[in-house]
Write an enzyme that holds these catalytic residues in place. Structure first.
Site, PDB file in Angstrom:
ATOM      1  N   LYS A 129      -3.579  20.855  -3.458  1.00  0.00           N
ATOM      2  CA  LYS A 129      -2.623  19.771  -3.686  1.00  0.00           C
ATOM      3  C   LYS A 129      -3.124  18.831  -4.783  1.00  0.00           C
ATOM      4  O   LYS A 129      -4.257  18.365  -4.733  1.00  0.00           O
ATOM      5  CB  LYS A 129      -2.405  18.981  -2.392  1.00  0.00           C
ATOM      6  CG  LYS A 129      -1.407  17.824  -2.516  1.00  0.00           C
ATOM      7  CD  LYS A 129      -1.241  17.115  -1.176  1.00  0.00           C
ATOM      8  CE  LYS A 129      -0.249  15.976  -1.248  1.00  0.00           C
ATOM      9  NZ  LYS A 129      -0.750  14.856  -2.086  1.00  0.00           N
TER      10      LYS A 129
ATOM     11  N   HIS B 249       0.101  12.565  -6.880  1.00  0.00           N
ATOM     12  CA  HIS B 249      -0.287  11.659  -5.794  1.00  0.00           C
ATOM     13  C   HIS B 249       0.722  10.522  -5.651  1.00  0.00           C
ATOM     14  O   HIS B 249       0.361   9.380  -5.338  1.00  0.00           O
ATOM     15  CB  HIS B 249      -1.691  11.084  -6.024  1.00  0.00           C
ATOM     16  CG  HIS B 249      -2.497  10.939  -4.772  1.00  0.00           C
ATOM     17  ND1 HIS B 249      -3.417  11.870  -4.360  1.00  0.00           N
ATOM     18  CD2 HIS B 249      -2.527   9.966  -3.830  1.00  0.00           C
ATOM     19  CE1 HIS B 249      -3.989  11.475  -3.236  1.00  0.00           C
ATOM     20  NE2 HIS B 249      -3.454  10.314  -2.882  1.00  0.00           N
TER      21      HIS B 249
ATOM     22  N   TYR C  39      -9.727  15.854   2.334  1.00  0.00           N
ATOM     23  CA  TYR C  39     -10.499  15.263   1.256  1.00  0.00           C
ATOM     24  C   TYR C  39     -11.942  15.721   1.415  1.00  0.00           C
ATOM     25  O   TYR C  39     -12.447  15.815   2.543  1.00  0.00           O
ATOM     26  CB  TYR C  39     -10.461  13.740   1.306  1.00  0.00           C
ATOM     27  CG  TYR C  39      -9.169  13.108   0.860  1.00  0.00           C
ATOM     28  CD1 TYR C  39      -8.666  13.335  -0.413  1.00  0.00           C
ATOM     29  CD2 TYR C  39      -8.467  12.260   1.721  1.00  0.00           C
ATOM     30  CE1 TYR C  39      -7.479  12.744  -0.832  1.00  0.00           C
ATOM     31  CE2 TYR C  39      -7.283  11.655   1.298  1.00  0.00           C
ATOM     32  CZ  TYR C  39      -6.796  11.908   0.030  1.00  0.00           C
ATOM     33  OH  TYR C  39      -5.625  11.314  -0.371  1.00  0.00           O
TER      34      TYR C  39
ATOM     35  N   SER D 151      -3.204  13.474   7.382  1.00  0.00           N
ATOM     36  CA  SER D 151      -4.203  13.134   6.374  1.00  0.00           C
ATOM     37  C   SER D 151      -5.605  13.062   6.981  1.00  0.00           C
ATOM     38  O   SER D 151      -5.775  12.704   8.155  1.00  0.00           O
ATOM     39  CB  SER D 151      -3.854  11.785   5.748  1.00  0.00           C
ATOM     40  OG  SER D 151      -4.895  11.327   4.906  1.00  0.00           O
TER      41      SER D 151
ATOM     42  N   GLN E  49      -4.469  17.869   5.871  1.00  0.00           N
ATOM     43  CA  GLN E  49      -4.842  17.608   4.482  1.00  0.00           C
ATOM     44  C   GLN E  49      -6.308  17.218   4.432  1.00  0.00           C
ATOM     45  O   GLN E  49      -6.767  16.375   5.204  1.00  0.00           O
ATOM     46  CB  GLN E  49      -3.960  16.491   3.910  1.00  0.00           C
ATOM     47  CG  GLN E  49      -4.349  16.018   2.519  1.00  0.00           C
ATOM     48  CD  GLN E  49      -5.377  14.883   2.561  1.00  0.00           C
ATOM     49  OE1 GLN E  49      -5.453  14.143   3.539  1.00  0.00           O
ATOM     50  NE2 GLN E  49      -6.178  14.772   1.526  1.00  0.00           N
TER      51      GLN E  49
ATOM     52  N   TYR F 202       0.831  -1.203   0.000  1.00  0.00           N
ATOM     53  CA  TYR F 202       0.000   0.000   0.000  1.00  0.00           C
ATOM     54  C   TYR F 202       0.868   1.257   0.000  1.00  0.00           C
ATOM     55  O   TYR F 202       0.614   2.205  -0.750  1.00  0.00           O
ATOM     56  CB  TYR F 202      -0.936  -0.001   1.216  1.00  0.00           C
ATOM     57  CG  TYR F 202      -1.721   1.279   1.366  1.00  0.00           C
ATOM     58  CD1 TYR F 202      -2.779   1.563   0.522  1.00  0.00           C
ATOM     59  CD2 TYR F 202      -1.383   2.200   2.364  1.00  0.00           C
ATOM     60  CE1 TYR F 202      -3.500   2.747   0.662  1.00  0.00           C
ATOM     61  CE2 TYR F 202      -2.098   3.382   2.499  1.00  0.00           C
ATOM     62  CZ  TYR F 202      -3.152   3.650   1.647  1.00  0.00           C
ATOM     63  OH  TYR F 202      -3.850   4.836   1.777  1.00  0.00           O
TER      64      TYR F 202
ATOM     65  N   ARG G  99       0.091   7.368  -7.673  1.00  0.00           N
ATOM     66  CA  ARG G  99      -0.921   6.438  -7.159  1.00  0.00           C
ATOM     67  C   ARG G  99      -2.303   6.662  -7.771  1.00  0.00           C
ATOM     68  O   ARG G  99      -3.253   5.978  -7.413  1.00  0.00           O
ATOM     69  CB  ARG G  99      -1.020   6.579  -5.636  1.00  0.00           C
ATOM     70  CG  ARG G  99       0.262   6.189  -4.934  1.00  0.00           C
ATOM     71  CD  ARG G  99       0.268   6.626  -3.466  1.00  0.00           C
ATOM     72  NE  ARG G  99      -0.741   5.963  -2.676  1.00  0.00           N
ATOM     73  CZ  ARG G  99      -0.646   4.734  -2.182  1.00  0.00           C
ATOM     74  NH1 ARG G  99       0.448   4.021  -2.434  1.00  0.00           N
ATOM     75  NH2 ARG G  99      -1.600   4.215  -1.453  1.00  0.00           N
TER      76      ARG G  99
ATOM     77  N   THR H  80      -6.600  18.336  -1.108  1.00  0.00           N
ATOM     78  CA  THR H  80      -6.212  17.410  -2.175  1.00  0.00           C
ATOM     79  C   THR H  80      -7.345  17.288  -3.192  1.00  0.00           C
ATOM     80  O   THR H  80      -8.470  16.946  -2.837  1.00  0.00           O
ATOM     81  CB  THR H  80      -5.865  16.031  -1.603  1.00  0.00           C
ATOM     82  OG1 THR H  80      -4.739  16.161  -0.736  1.00  0.00           O
ATOM     83  CG2 THR H  80      -5.519  15.050  -2.712  1.00  0.00           C
TER      84      THR H  80
ATOM     85  N   ARG I 120      -4.985   0.397  -8.349  1.00  0.00           N
ATOM     86  CA  ARG I 120      -3.742  -0.007  -7.687  1.00  0.00           C
ATOM     87  C   ARG I 120      -3.686  -1.528  -7.610  1.00  0.00           C
ATOM     88  O   ARG I 120      -4.255  -2.164  -6.722  1.00  0.00           O
ATOM     89  CB  ARG I 120      -3.661   0.636  -6.304  1.00  0.00           C
ATOM     90  CG  ARG I 120      -3.727   2.165  -6.391  1.00  0.00           C
ATOM     91  CD  ARG I 120      -3.829   2.839  -5.049  1.00  0.00           C
ATOM     92  NE  ARG I 120      -4.110   4.263  -5.206  1.00  0.00           N
ATOM     93  CZ  ARG I 120      -4.388   5.093  -4.204  1.00  0.00           C
ATOM     94  NH1 ARG I 120      -4.430   4.615  -2.958  1.00  0.00           N
ATOM     95  NH2 ARG I 120      -4.629   6.360  -4.442  1.00  0.00           N
TER      96      ARG I 120
END
Length: 383
Positions: A253, A277, A129, A106, A127, A24, A280, A154, A163
């Site tokens: 970001k 990112h 989301y 995060s 950060q 990960y 990712r 972000t 992924r």
């Protein structure tokens, strides 16, 4: 194994973490083309070696958004990194504070804003989301504003990237009982992690999202919850909404395109992070080292330009500064160190980065990090 570089910490992390956690952190999207580009393109940036310049007194200090820093480095936000070590975000924040650099937490961290705040003395970064529940978003921003000084919003994750490593490791590819069994078997193969983090590091929840996600384990519900709750309808207009609920510096970001950078400059942001990112999200994009110079040239007078991606040494930090960044976010570098040795590992990686920066500054004849410009690049000598 004595760690002398970030690559050593990567190997130590591989030995300590269950496979699903190492992959990960270590992996990228798709065939990991962008992940590799981030590293190789940055390694290819050549610096001018200059001699007979007074470098007897080096100064790595800088300032970002009114915050004095020992060096132009920020510990980047990384989701779930609290599983790399027991209550890992708190350990990393302490190491960053001791080194005099910012730590950015995060949204999808193991430790909540309040838990990290109890472990440090100074404000840290946060950060964000965007999720669909705007009432919760208001509460989260209010909590962050009480403890954090800078907000990184972000914008490059309307959906999660493809992924493959996470599917193969069982983190996302095997739901329910079979997935749990696969992860448990991997954890048992790493008994030190299983005892220190798997058992003693509970609860394994996303601390900031507990009000909307509950106390369910992040490993079983994290990605399904993201798919159902992250808001893919976010647009530039939502920057205004965030600005209305955030009193401090706002940094966008996930910028990789010049037109997006110009839009960010016109929407009230104070800075941006040139970022893919960490390779990712969309595989096949340009590296950040490739994208950075044109973006910095286009908006550097109106925004503070930061960058991440592929940074594995202090030499890489100097390269990014020479390409136009005012500050550099470290991601995997500190995540590996946290997995290997906890707080002490993060502190040591920052010491290694600082020492490598000092060597690079000395041998390029630049005594101050704040004075690094494109003149340090070999291409400048040819112009």
């Amino acid at each position: 194994m004595k760690a002398a570089a970030v690559s050593d910490y990567r190997e130590l992390a591989r030995r300590r973490l269950p496979r699903f956690l190492f992959d990960y952190v270590d992996g990228g999207a798709g065939a990991e083309v962008t992940l590799r580009r981030n590293v190789t393109d940055l390694e290819a940036v050549a610096l001018r070696q200059r001699v007979l310049r007074d470098v007897s007194s080096l100064d790595l200090r800088t300032e970002l958004f009114g915050c004095a820093m020992a060096m132009p480095i920020v510990l980047a936000p990384i989701g779930m990194v609290g599983l790399n070590a027991r209550r890992g975000e708190v350990q990393a924040a302490r190491a960053a504070e001791r080194a005099g650099v910012p730590f950015c937490l995060s949204t999808v961290s193991t430790c909540s804003v309040s838990e990290v705040a109890r472990g440090v003395r100074q404000p840290f970064w946060f950060q964000l989301y965007m999720i669909r529940d705007r009432g919760f978003m208001r509460a989260l921003l209010a909590e962050a504003a009480a403890h954090c000084s800078v907000l990184l919003f972000t914008v490059d994750l309307p959906v999660a990237g493809s992924r493959y490593r996470d599917v193969r490791s069982g983190l996302t590819g095997a739901p329910g009982f079979l997935g749990s069994l696969q992860r448990i078997s991997q954890a048992l193969a790493r008994p030190r992690w299983a005892w220190d983090v798997g058992l003693r590091g509970r609860p394994h929840t996303l601390g900031n999202l507990t009000p909307v996600m509950g106390t369910r384990s992040m490993l079983s519900d994290y990605f399904a919850w993201i798919r159902g709750n992250f808001d893919p309808g976010v647009t530039w207009k939502d920057i205004e909404w965030v600005r209305g609920h955030w009193p401090g510096p706002l940094v966008v970001k996930g910028i990789l395109d010049i037109e997006d950078a110009r839009t960010a400059a016109n929407c009230g942001a104070d800075g941006l992070v040139v970022s893919n990112h960490g390779g990712r999200q969309l595989d096949g994009t340009p590296s950040t080292a490739q994208a950075l110079p044109l973006i910095a040239q286009a908006v550097g007078a109106s925004l503070t330009v930061l960058v991440d991606g592929g940074v594995r040494s202090g030499l890489d930090v100097v390269r990014m500064l020479a390409l136009g960044a005012k500050g550099v976010l470290l991601g995997r570098a500190w995540a590996y160190a946290l997995a290997a040795r906890g707080e002490a590992g993060v502190a040591h990686v920052l010491e290694l980065i600082e020492a490598e920066m000092r060597v690079a500054l000395s041998l390029t004849g630049c005594a101050r990090a704040r004075q690094i410009t494109g003149e340090l690049l070999v291409s400048a000598a040819r112009a």
